[in-house]
Design a protein around this motif. Structure first.
Motif, mmCIF file in Angstrom:
data_model
loop_
_atom_site.group_PDB
_atom_site.id
_atom_site.type_symbol
_atom_site.label_atom_id
_atom_site.label_comp_id
_atom_site.label_asym_id
_atom_site.label_seq_id
_atom_site.Cartn_x
_atom_site.Cartn_y
_atom_site.Cartn_z
ATOM 1 N N GLU A 65 -7.827 5.694 11.238
ATOM 2 C CA GLU A 65 -8.240 4.652 10.713
ATOM 3 C C GLU A 65 -8.828 4.739 9.560
ATOM 4 N N LEU A 66 -8.493 3.803 8.512
ATOM 5 C CA LEU A 66 -9.178 3.841 7.112
ATOM 6 C C LEU A 66 -10.150 2.667 7.112
ATOM 7 N N ARG A 67 -11.247 2.700 6.846
ATOM 8 C CA ARG A 67 -12.251 1.543 6.642
ATOM 9 C C ARG A 67 -12.782 1.389 5.111
ATOM 10 N N SER A 68 -12.996 -0.009 4.743
ATOM 11 C CA SER A 68 -13.651 -0.327 3.500
ATOM 12 C C SER A 68 -15.169 0.010 3.620
ATOM 13 N N GLN A 87 -14.504 -2.997 7.406
ATOM 14 C CA GLN A 87 -13.071 -3.227 7.719
ATOM 15 C C GLN A 87 -12.156 -2.553 8.024
ATOM 16 N N VAL A 88 -11.315 -2.313 8.751
ATOM 17 C CA VAL A 88 -10.180 -1.666 8.903
ATOM 18 C C VAL A 88 -9.037 -2.184 8.080
ATOM 19 N N VAL A 89 -8.699 -1.149 6.958
ATOM 20 C CA VAL A 89 -7.789 -1.787 6.129
ATOM 21 C C VAL A 89 -6.410 -1.235 6.283
ATOM 22 N N ALA A 90 -6.321 0.057 7.104
ATOM 23 C CA ALA A 90 -5.028 0.790 7.098
ATOM 24 C C ALA A 90 -5.193 1.574 8.429
ATOM 25 N N PHE A 109 -1.270 0.059 4.886
ATOM 26 C CA PHE A 109 -2.117 -0.685 4.616
ATOM 27 C C PHE A 109 -1.675 -2.131 5.206
ATOM 28 N N LYS A 110 -2.812 -3.140 5.470
ATOM 29 C CA LYS A 110 -2.529 -4.475 5.930
ATOM 30 C C LYS A 110 -1.860 -5.210 4.702
ATOM 31 N N ASP A 111 -2.273 -4.785 3.537
ATOM 32 C CA ASP A 111 -1.419 -5.332 2.439
ATOM 33 C C ASP A 111 -0.370 -4.695 1.928
ATOM 34 N N GLY A 112 0.364 -3.908 2.646
ATOM 35 C CA GLY A 112 1.802 -3.340 2.510
ATOM 36 C C GLY A 112 1.494 -2.063 1.741
ATOM 37 N N GLN A 163 1.085 6.992 -3.859
ATOM 38 C CA GLN A 163 0.103 6.130 -3.557
ATOM 39 C C GLN A 163 0.683 4.934 -4.341
ATOM 40 N N LYS A 164 0.973 3.765 -3.487
ATOM 41 C CA LYS A 164 1.813 2.735 -4.000
ATOM 42 C C LYS A 164 1.460 1.273 -3.344
ATOM 43 N N GLY A 165 1.333 0.378 -4.110
ATOM 44 C CA GLY A 165 0.998 -1.130 -3.292
ATOM 45 C C GLY A 165 -0.082 -1.895 -4.196
ATOM 46 N N PRO A 166 -0.643 -3.052 -3.558
ATOM 47 C CA PRO A 166 -1.757 -3.716 -4.229
ATOM 48 C C PRO A 166 -3.008 -2.935 -4.221
ATOM 49 N N SER A 167 -3.384 -1.891 -3.282
ATOM 50 C CA SER A 167 -4.612 -1.187 -3.135
ATOM 51 C C SER A 167 -4.821 -0.275 -4.063
ATOM 52 N N PHE A 168 -3.820 0.055 -4.767
ATOM 53 C CA PHE A 168 -3.654 1.018 -5.615
ATOM 54 C C PHE A 168 -3.173 0.606 -7.290
ATOM 55 N N PRO A 169 -4.486 0.416 -8.230
ATOM 56 C CA PRO A 169 -4.464 -0.304 -9.212
ATOM 57 C C PRO A 169 -3.438 0.835 -10.175
ATOM 58 N N HIS A 170 -3.392 1.927 -9.900
ATOM 59 C CA HIS A 170 -3.007 3.131 -10.663
ATOM 60 C C HIS A 170 -2.049 3.820 -9.762
ATOM 61 N N PRO A 171 -0.724 3.340 -9.341
ATOM 62 C CA PRO A 171 0.098 3.874 -8.598
ATOM 63 C C PRO A 171 0.574 5.392 -9.056
ATOM 64 N N MET A 172 0.641 6.073 -8.180
ATOM 65 C CA MET A 172 0.840 7.797 -8.302
ATOM 66 C C MET A 172 1.969 8.230 -7.417
ATOM 67 N N ASP A 173 2.661 9.353 -7.912
ATOM 68 C CA ASP A 173 3.750 9.845 -7.280
ATOM 69 C C ASP A 173 3.715 11.251 -7.863
#
Length: 236
Positions: free
Chosen positions: A10-13, A17-20, A41-44, A68-78
């Motif tokens: 589990e991932l907590r902020s 709060q559990v966010v993922a 993540f809960k936000d997708g 890393q991709k989605g709203p939780s990552f301001p700078h997506p990476m691959d």
């Protein structure tokens, strides 16, 4: 020798709060181990890292692919690291919205530890000397940094109400060169990462605290257990 596992995470902020929710898989084929950790993540958003390494007397990284991709990552990476060729391939999105692919060649050292740090710590005894290992980071251009690992001591934790002792490791990211001197002055030095393991007949990863990306918020990764509804299902 590493074996086959499937763990739940589990991932907590910072506010608890559990966010993922996450899964950690490890599969062994001969001397080659494939380890994958993925968070939904809960936000997708998705954080997905697959690491391949060999275990012939020592652990040796073969490849690491981190997305890393989605709203939780301001700078997506691959980012794909090929330890054999020294090629680091970064997929990114340009200002025009088009995908850009850049490949850099680095002289990668044999102690490269991308995706392997928890595995390395699980193989250290309580009195073992702690290593300094290398890691590739993208900031945004790929570069090598050193991870200076220290054994802080033992902390108390609980498993189902039973007290246990966890070994606490502190990991300092040493940027090196001019960047390592300037970063603390301008307030950009990366925070230390904290990892805990629990020993016994076999040592396991228990907890990690640190950012998921450069200048990101502090997050906590820890083991999770499946739960079942309190109400029995009809017919069972």
């Amino acid at each position: 020798m590493q074996g086959t596992i499937h763990g739940f995470l589990e991932l907590r902020s910072e506010d608890g709060q559990v966010v993922a929710s996450g899964d950690s898989f490890q599969v062994v084929r001969g001397n080659r181990v494939t380890s994958r950790t993925i968070f939904h993540f809960k936000d997708g958003s998705i954080d997905d890292e697959t690491t391949v390494f060999s275990q012939r007397r020592v652990f040796q990284l073969i490849s690491d692919h981190h997305i890393q991709k989605g709203p939780s990552f301001p700078h997506p990476m691959d980012v794909l690291i090929d330890a054999h060729t020294g090629e680091v391939t970064v997929h990114s999105t340009g200002k025009d919205g088009k995908e850009e692919v850049k490949t850099d060649h680095l002289d990668l050292p044999p102690d490269l530890a991308n995706g392997m740090v928890p595995i390395l710590l699980q193989n250290l005894g309580p009195n073992s000397p702690t290593p300094t290992v290398s890691m590739v980071v993208t900031t945004p251009k790929p570069r090598l940094v050193k991870l200076v690992i220290s054994n802080v001591g033992e902390d108390k934790c609980f498993v189902a109400g039973s007290s246990r002792k966890a070994i606490h490791y502190d990991i300092k990211i040493n940027l090196g060169g001019v960047a390592g001197v300037v970063a603390p002055i301008i307030g950009k030095a990366p925070p230390n990462i904290q990892i805990w393991t629990i020993g016994g007949e076999a040592t396991t990863f228990a907890r990690e605290q640190g950012p998921l990306y450069a200048e990101g918020p502090m997050m906590t990764i820890q083991l999770a257990s499946p739960t079942w509804p309190d109400t029995p299902t009809p017919g069972h």
